[in-house]
Write a protein that holds these residues in place. Structure first.
Motif, PDB file in Angstrom:
ATOM      1  N   UNK A 114       0.807  -1.164  -0.131  1.00 53.01           N
ATOM      2  CA  UNK A 114       0.022  -0.263   0.190  1.00 53.01           C
ATOM      3  C   UNK A 114       1.058   1.086   0.030  1.00 53.01           C
ATOM      4  N   UNK A 115       1.739   1.398   0.839  1.00 53.63           N
ATOM      5  CA  UNK A 115       2.976   2.350   0.903  1.00 53.63           C
ATOM      6  C   UNK A 115       3.497   2.720  -0.435  1.00 53.63           C
ATOM      7  N   UNK A 116       3.813   1.314  -0.876  1.00 46.39           N
ATOM      8  CA  UNK A 116       4.891   1.539  -2.211  1.00 46.39           C
ATOM      9  C   UNK A 116       3.542   2.134  -3.334  1.00 46.39           C
ATOM     10  N   UNK A 117       2.414   1.622  -3.505  1.00 47.65           N
ATOM     11  CA  UNK A 117       1.674   2.161  -4.687  1.00 47.65           C
ATOM     12  C   UNK A 117       1.284   3.659  -4.269  1.00 47.65           C
ATOM     13  N   UNK A 118       0.844   3.902  -3.169  1.00 46.63           N
ATOM     14  CA  UNK A 118       0.770   5.303  -2.776  1.00 46.63           C
ATOM     15  C   UNK A 118       1.839   6.136  -3.063  1.00 46.63           C
ATOM     16  N   UNK A 119       3.022   5.783  -2.690  1.00 41.92           N
ATOM     17  CA  UNK A 119       4.354   6.690  -2.998  1.00 41.92           C
ATOM     18  C   UNK A 119       4.752   6.850  -4.570  1.00 41.92           C
ATOM     19  N   UNK A 120       4.587   5.689  -5.210  1.00 42.36           N
ATOM     20  CA  UNK A 120       4.811   5.595  -6.745  1.00 42.36           C
ATOM     21  C   UNK A 120       3.889   6.531  -7.428  1.00 42.36           C
TER      22      UNK A 120
END
Length: 270
Positions: free
Chosen positions: A244-250
């Motif tokens: 989730x953190x990865x997709x949001x940051x990306x």
């Protein structure tokens, strides 16, 4: 002089180093020493070359709008080509000047001050340059002296931050560790976290946390283009604590999801 914000130097080591790194001198136009008296005020319009100014003694303030920099014994000033500014002599003294031309891609919009750790060394180099400049067939030697001066000043700015070389080495080896924090890096360097953040921001113009995030995202873009892992595996490999953190940051950085990015850039053949 009321209302003018004085800046002795930019205070941003990386910015100063970058200015000198990008300066490619094509010719030396003139070498001379100005005897400036206290109270002297001169308005410069559309300066026809860049200038490198040192100081034997005294003090000059260069003003452009509300910004100002000071030329004194411990500061070299780079004067901008094609710009307007005003100089005020606050204290009488001698000010060596080297007028130069640079490549067209080099640009400085305002006077910039560079703090010197060993000003007398540069003044000796200036005197040798001044002696040679008016003699024939010494263009190469003059340019060599000037570039040595520029190189040594650049090195001074690099040496202000030796601890950060170790920090960057550690950070680039461990950026994929989700537990990597400012506190962990500072502890490795044996300095305080506050001091580490201050040094890092001064040299690189960004925070350690933001730099780590950018490293992780760059690695993620590479892996997404190669299509060898799932989005979840890529998130874990790049050091994100969750998908989730990865997709949001990306998405915040790239404007698309990791899946959409991978489909758009994936290399299917060579």
């Amino acid at each position: 002089m009321k209302g003018v914000f004085l800046v002795f130097s930019m205070g941003e080591g990386i910015e100063m180093r970058d200015i000198l790194d990008k300066m490619v001198v094509t010719s030396i136009q003139d070498v001379f020493t100005v005897d400036s008296r206290r109270g002297r005020k001169v308005q410069i319009k559309n300066r026809d070359s860049y200038g490198i100014s040192f100081c034997y003694g005294g003090r000059i303030t260069y003003c452009q709008g509300e910004r100002a920099v000071v030329s004194d014994h411990s500061h070299m000033v780079l004067l901008p080509k094609g710009q307007d500014y005003t100089l005020y002599c606050d204290s009488s003294g001698l000010f060596p000047v080297i007028n130069i031309l640079c490549t067209d891609d080099f640009h400085v919009a305002s006077p910039e001050a560079f703090e010197l750790h060993s000003p007398d060394t540069y003044l000796k180099d200036y005197e040798r340059l001044r002696e040679l400049f008016f003699l024939k067939n010494h263009d190469a030697r003059c340019m060599s002296i000037l570039y040595r001066m520029i190189s040594e000043i650049t090195t001074e700015y690099l040496q202000e931050y030796p601890v950060l070389d170790a920090a960057m080495d550690f950070l680039e080896k461990h950026y994929s560790d989700p537990d990597l924090t400012n506190a962990v890096i500072a502890s490795h360097l044996h300095i305080s976290e506050v001091y580490f953040r201050k040094l890092f921001k001064s040299r690189y113009g960004t925070t350690p946390r933001q730099y780590i995030l950018e490293l992780r995202l760059r690695k993620a873009r590479q892996l997404l283009g190669e299509h060898r892992n799932s989005v979840g595996e890529i998130a874990e490999e790049c050091g994100f604590s969750s998908i989730y953190h990865f997709c949001r940051a990306f998405r915040q950085a790239a404007g698309v999801s990791p899946t959409e990015y991978g489909k758009a850039v994936r290399k299917e053949g060579i």
